[in-house]
Design a protein around this motif. Structure first.
Motif, PDB file in Angstrom:
ATOM      1  N   THR A 425       0.820  -1.206   0.000  1.00 58.03           N
ATOM      2  CA  THR A 425       0.000   0.000   0.000  1.00 58.03           C
ATOM      3  C   THR A 425       0.860   1.265   0.000  1.00 58.03           C
ATOM      4  N   ARG A 426       0.181   2.368  -0.350  1.00 55.57           N
ATOM      5  CA  ARG A 426       0.830   3.676  -0.319  1.00 55.57           C
ATOM      6  C   ARG A 426      -0.240   4.763  -0.276  1.00 55.57           C
ATOM      7  N   THR A 483      -3.246  13.620   1.759  1.00 58.66           N
ATOM      8  CA  THR A 483      -3.604  12.449   0.964  1.00 58.66           C
ATOM      9  C   THR A 483      -4.851  12.688   0.120  1.00 58.66           C
ATOM     10  N   HIS A 486      -5.730   6.434  -0.824  1.00 55.22           N
ATOM     11  CA  HIS A 486      -5.018   5.353  -0.131  1.00 55.22           C
ATOM     12  C   HIS A 486      -5.077   4.147  -1.059  1.00 55.22           C
ATOM     13  N   VAL A 514       6.060  -2.804  -3.164  1.00 56.59           N
ATOM     14  CA  VAL A 514       6.032  -1.579  -2.361  1.00 56.59           C
ATOM     15  C   VAL A 514       6.981  -0.524  -2.927  1.00 56.59           C
ATOM     16  N   LEU A 517       5.253   1.153  -5.820  1.00 56.38           N
ATOM     17  CA  LEU A 517       4.254   2.135  -5.406  1.00 56.38           C
ATOM     18  C   LEU A 517       4.926   3.363  -4.797  1.00 56.38           C
ATOM     19  N   ARG A 518       5.995   3.138  -4.043  1.00 58.26           N
ATOM     20  CA  ARG A 518       6.698   4.266  -3.430  1.00 58.26           C
ATOM     21  C   ARG A 518       7.328   5.163  -4.493  1.00 58.26           C
ATOM     22  N   GLY A 526       4.301   8.046   2.801  1.00 59.53           N
ATOM     23  CA  GLY A 526       4.172   6.902   3.694  1.00 59.53           C
ATOM     24  C   GLY A 526       2.989   6.013   3.390  1.00 59.53           C
ATOM     25  N   ALA A 527       2.563   5.256   4.422  1.00 53.21           N
ATOM     26  CA  ALA A 527       1.505   4.265   4.285  1.00 53.21           C
ATOM     27  C   ALA A 527       0.585   4.326   5.485  1.00 53.21           C
ATOM     28  N   ALA A 532      -1.418  -2.164   5.438  1.00 55.82           N
ATOM     29  CA  ALA A 532      -0.071  -1.925   4.914  1.00 55.82           C
ATOM     30  C   ALA A 532       0.633  -3.252   4.680  1.00 55.82           C
ATOM     31  N   GLU A 536       6.673  -3.827   6.091  1.00 52.10           N
ATOM     32  CA  GLU A 536       7.048  -2.484   5.649  1.00 52.10           C
ATOM     33  C   GLU A 536       8.417  -2.090   6.198  1.00 52.10           C
ATOM     34  N   SER A 542       7.178   5.434   7.679  1.00 55.01           N
ATOM     35  CA  SER A 542       6.029   5.211   6.799  1.00 55.01           C
ATOM     36  C   SER A 542       4.707   5.394   7.528  1.00 55.01           C
TER      37      SER A 542
END
Length: 583
Positions: A425-426, A483, A486, A514, A517-518, A526-527, A532, A536, A542
């Motif tokens: 996720t991110r 954000t 998500h 990850v 996505l990052r 972050g996440a 998540a 991680e 994050s």
């Protein structure tokens, strides 16, 4: 001889030091005997039980055809799993790979069932006193402690090997307080009152929505049957369809009752124990104490307009063209008050020989009634998707009298759980979308390898008041204030995988997906800790960003002996992955 004695002395000292930094294990003299467990049972009014894995009756030598049939029938039922102290919503967290221990419902009867990460004993608490007794007992005997309401957790916080569980499932109190006034110290002026809802530690969302809907009240909360609102959900921040109007769930917390590591029961709010109030609003569940209740702001049960859209295509480029067409409208939809989700399932088998790609979309416009305005907003979305995929997507717009009407529709029956799942996720910022990066996003998502039923969820549940609440002083990851979406990539693992195969599968998520996505938005976004990657890297940054040092200080002050260590929680970097020994 002297050298030998020195070596023996050093070995003894090392062994003693190691023991001091590990939780007590069942095969050690420090483990409580039957009399001591009986004492805990008595002090908790007979609510101590031994815990066995959910699938135990389906395996030799304890096979029981009748009990196995019941377990198989309810294996994918989130509500049934939530009521069993030996079950979690995602069964990969019931295993202990390091010791080659598992007990899957799907594996053959002849496969041995082992305890795994399922706690050995559980206190099925009914009141705060039971929690206090369990906490004091765990501290006295140096036991690993875990907290479970429903076990709805993606990063392994609701289980640990050889542990004592505090099971809050039965604490179902819900009350509406028309004029709630926070508890304040002596000689403190009376704060203004507000309408609020007080929720016990065992209340799950489907229970809460049913009750509040009947009373014409709503609170900021999530969209899943068996999420426990007072636990990891609100303590981790809590995104919601109501977020655009009222912020994160943690923004709406007014007061907590919590049992601390010394067994004391305290109240935390803006007026007393404000350090804990900061930490419990976004600092993560299971790290600072056991929450007995949370009191949150009450809101009206607003009317709501819901827009839905979906399409399926053969697997191929046109599918992703449609995804890109949708992405470029997310910012405008959110700016007009829309919150919701889109789901991408690129590899869905519909027969033994045919696979399709599917997209589903839902936007809710809370406290709006004008369906025409929503139709005008969605018209270019439908047009762009039609041009991209060469077919008209199915769409619908409906006006609902209340938000609880929507929740009762979305939360019918059970959530389907009981599988093995891992996430990547991110958080993606508003600036990312303002810069026209939807093409970059779609291109990246199209490169991910999707197994059958694997998918992407884009939760556009921020913006609006979530962003405006950036001045609220809480432990929430500050990235939420910037954000827009998500983003979640969800992958299923097969129970037929060996632990080595699972490890490789999980490593690919951590080391490949990850970072992909990052790379979409390098920096500090972050996440979201509640959803998540369970491994991680640099999770402190994050999950909490600039708030982590302050959360560490609160943790050290309130729990100096680290009784409450939750996997990937504040302070957990000092411990091994199971929270059994200091790293």
């Amino acid at each position: 001889m002297r050298v030998a004695l020195l070596a023996i002395g050093a070995l003894v000292a090392c062994t003693s030091a190691d023991a001091a930094f590990c939780r007590c294990q069942p095969d050690q003299p420090c483990w409580p005997n039957e009399d001591k467990w009986a004492s805990l049972n008595s002090s908790t009014d007979g609510n101590l039980v031994k815990v066995t894995p959910f699938a135990l009756p389906c395996h030799d030598p304890t096979f029981d055809a009748e009990e196995c049939s019941i377990a198989q029938e309810h294996s994918n039922s989130s509500t049934y799993r939530s009521s069993d102290p030996g079950a979690l919503q995602w069964s990969n967290w019931e295993t202990w790979p390091e010791k080659d221990e598992q007990c899957y419902i799907e594996t053959p009867q002849s496969t041995p069932c082992k305890q795994g990460r399922i706690p050995l004993l559980s206190v099925k608490v009914k009141e705060a006193k039971h929690i206090q007794e369990a906490v004091k007992f765990a501290a006295k005997h140096n036991l690993k402690l875990v907290i479970k309401n429903s076990g709805h957790d993606f990063i392994g916080r609701s289980s640990a090997p050889n542990s004592l569980q505090i099971f809050t499932h039965d604490m179902k109190e819900i009350s509406i307080v028309d004029e709630f006034v926070p508890t304040v110290p002596v000689n403190t002026g009376t704060p203004p009152s507000t309408k609020a809802v007080k929720l016990g530690a065992g209340v799950q969302l489907h229970e809460m929505y049913s009750y509040l809907g009947s009373k014409g009240v709503m609170v900021v909360a999530g969209t899943a049957n068996t999420v426990g609102i007072t636990g990891g959900y609100i303590q981790g921040g809590g995104h919601s369809l109501l977020g655009w109007l009222h912020g994160m769930a943690s923004d709406n917390a007014l007061e907590f009752e919590v049992v601390l590591a010394d067994g004391s029961l305290i109240v935390a709010n803006d007026y007393q124990n404000s350090d804990l109030f900061f930490a419990l609003r976004g600092g993560g569940g299971g790290s600072f104490g056991v929450v007995v209740s949370a009191t949150v702001k009450a809101h009206p049960n607003y009317p709501t307009v819901v827009a839905t859209l979906n399409y399926t295509t053969p697997v191929g480029a046109s599918y992703w063209d449609g995804v890109g067409a949708l992405q470029k409208h997310i910012l405008e939809i959110n700016d007009k008050g829309g919150s919701g989700f889109y789901g991408l399932i690129p590899n869905t088998p519909i027969s033994d020989t045919q696979t399709v790609s599917a997209l589903v979309f839902m936007a809710t416009f809370v406290n709006q009634t004008d369906t025409k305005a929503v139709e005008q907003l969605m018209a270019p979305v439908k047009s762009d998707i039609k041009n991209a995929i060469g077919a008209e997507p199915y769409s619908d717009i409906a006006a609902l009298p209340t938000l609880s009407t929507l929740y009762s529709s979305l939360l019918q029956g059970d959530d389907t759980t009981g599988h093995q799942m891992r996430l990547a996720t991110r958080l993606l910022s508003r600036q990312f979308y303002e810069s026209g990066n939807h093409t970059k996003l779609t291109s990246a998502l199209s490169t991910i390898a999707y197994g059958p039923a694997d998918g992407i969820v884009g939760a556009f549940v921020a913006g609006g008041q979530v962003s405006k609440n950036r001045n609220i002083d809480s432990g929430l990851n500050p990235a939420w204030r910037d954000t827009m979406v998500h983003l979640i990539a969800a992958h299923y693992m097969s129970p037929e995988m060996t632990f080595d195969e699972q490890k490789a599968f999980e490593a690919n998520i951590t080391n490949t997906e990850v970072p992909l996505l990052r790379s979409l938005e390098p920096g500090e976004m972050g996440a979201y800790m509640n959803e998540a990657d369970a491994d991680e890297t640099d999770f402190q940054q994050s999950f909490w960003g600039e708030n982590y040092p302050r959360l560490q200080e609160i943790k050290a002050s309130r729990d100096p002996d680290d009784l409450f260590i939750a996997r990937k929680g504040v302070g957990s970097e000092k411990w091994d992955d199971s929270g059994l020994c200091r790293a």
